[in-house]
Design an enzyme around this catalytic site. Structure first.
Site, PDB file in Angstrom:
ATOM      1  N   ALA A  35       0.809  -1.216   0.000  1.00 39.74           N
ATOM      2  CA  ALA A  35       0.000   0.000   0.000  1.00 39.74           C
ATOM      3  C   ALA A  35       0.844   1.269   0.000  1.00 39.74           C
ATOM      4  CB  ALA A  35      -0.947  -0.004   1.205  1.00 39.74           C
ATOM      5  N   HIS A  37       3.670   1.691  -1.753  1.00 39.50           N
ATOM      6  CA  HIS A  37       3.927   1.937  -3.175  1.00 39.50           C
ATOM      7  C   HIS A  37       2.660   2.431  -3.875  1.00 39.50           C
ATOM      8  CE1 HIS A  37       6.994  -1.283  -2.255  1.00 39.50           C
ATOM      9  NE2 HIS A  37       7.762  -0.378  -2.827  1.00 39.50           N
ATOM     10  N   GLU A 148       9.159   8.600   1.840  1.00 42.57           N
ATOM     11  CA  GLU A 148       9.985   9.175   2.898  1.00 42.57           C
ATOM     12  C   GLU A 148      10.494   8.130   3.889  1.00 42.57           C
ATOM     13  OE1 GLU A 148       7.787  12.377   4.662  1.00 42.57           O
ATOM     14  OE2 GLU A 148       8.211  13.746   2.985  1.00 42.57           O
ATOM     15  N   LYS A 149      10.012   6.886   3.784  1.00 39.97           N
ATOM     16  CA  LYS A 149      10.582   5.863   4.667  1.00 39.97           C
ATOM     17  C   LYS A 149      12.075   5.717   4.393  1.00 39.97           C
ATOM     18  CE  LYS A 149       9.856   1.399   4.136  1.00 39.97           C
ATOM     19  NZ  LYS A 149      11.223   0.800   4.138  1.00 39.97           N
ATOM     20  N   LEU A 184       5.203   0.176   6.408  1.00 42.70           N
ATOM     21  CA  LEU A 184       5.100  -0.806   5.337  1.00 42.70           C
ATOM     22  C   LEU A 184       6.448  -0.958   4.640  1.00 42.70           C
ATOM     23  CD1 LEU A 184       1.648   0.046   3.720  1.00 42.70           C
ATOM     24  CD2 LEU A 184       2.230  -1.934   5.098  1.00 42.70           C
TER      25      LEU A 184
END
Length: 282
Positions: A35, A37, A148-149, A184
């Site tokens: 989710a 992506h 931003e992860k 995620l």
């Protein structure tokens, strides 16, 4: 939606569309989509006429061959998700297509790429810049979307675009989390049920640290996070650093920057997970 495997075929399609004045968005991925992506692809589809999603597990950014071998590859499922999200093209090349000869280019964006992930994964960001620049040169997008992860990666790509004078907009998109807070990640698929439960301690700890930081120093906040992860079952901290979100350099006091970010990497069993949290962005 069309699935394309060669640079030539993709460029043929895009040249015709650009001739009609169509704006093109690019979402680079390594597949095993989730989710997070999907949120990037949907945003691109909303902001551009045509969205290209690359699905390519890039070997040059892995400094651990075992990690490369274990990285999940789920192209059929990825294509179903991307079709639902409004992608126009999936670009799924072979390694030989992207690297007909070894890529000997060297990218250096010190000090952005020498700290944190750069220190623990030598060569990783060089590989990222190799493949992302190849994708930019192939697609020539108007905008490109990154999560931003991968906070450090986003900063380095912005700097690469600036230095190489690419004429495109880099769009950073917020972290997408499970309802229980876990960021995620494609790597989450490798977690056992017990490890998945243990991994929750990562996001829980950094969320807690944001409240803790209001009345504590940078060093006290760092120690709180380090101690909490150290005490958590099944987790091994690689690093937690509180940095200026623009320079990625460690800060000593909250007053050093208006954009403090805590970046963390933790091994949950054999699976390496990253996350980050913003403290005092104005």
């Amino acid at each position: 939606m069309k699935v394309i495997h060669t640079i030539k075929d993709l460029q043929t399609e895009l040249t015709a569309l650009k001739a009609q004045g169509k704006k093109v968005g690019l979402v680079p991925t390594m597949g095993a989509l989730h989710a997070g992506h999907a949120s990037l692809v949907k945003r691109s589809a909303n902001e551009n006429d045509v969205t290209v999603v690359s699905v390519f597990v890039n070997p040059t950014q892995f400094n651990d061959k075992n990690d490369l071998a274990k990285y999940p590859r789920t192209l059929d499922a990825d294509c179903r998700l991307l079709d639902d999200c409004g992608a126009a093209f999936v670009f799924a090349p072979s390694v030989e297509e992207m690297y007909p000869q070894p890529d000997t280019r060297r990218f250096s964006y010190a000090p952005l790429d020498t700290v944190m992930e750069g220190a623990f994964r030598p060569g990783h960001f060089n590989g990222v810049c190799q493949i992302v620049s190849k994708l930019f040169d192939t697609v020539i997008p108007d905008r490109a979307y990154f999560g931003e992860k991968d906070f450090q990666q986003l900063a380095i790509i912005r700097e690469m675009v600036r230095q190489m004078k690419y004429k495109l907009e880099i769009v950073g998109c917020p972290i997408v989390r499970e309802e229980d807070g876990l960021a995620l990640s494609s790597r989450n698929k490798r977690l056992s049920a017990e490890e998945r439960e243990n991994a929750l301690k990562i996001s829980q700890t950094i969320f807690k640290s944001r409240t803790f930081a209001v009345s504590h120093t940078v060093s006290e906040t760092q120690k709180m996070v380090e101690d909490a992860i150290e005490d958590a079952p099944g987790l091994r901290l690689e690093y937690f650093e509180i940095v200026d979100g623009n320079t990625l350099q460690k800060i000593s006091n909250w007053e050093d920057t208006s954009y403090a970010v805590g970046c963390i990497t933790v091994f949950c069993g054999e699976v390496r997970l990253i996350d980050n949290i913003k403290y005092n962005q104005l």
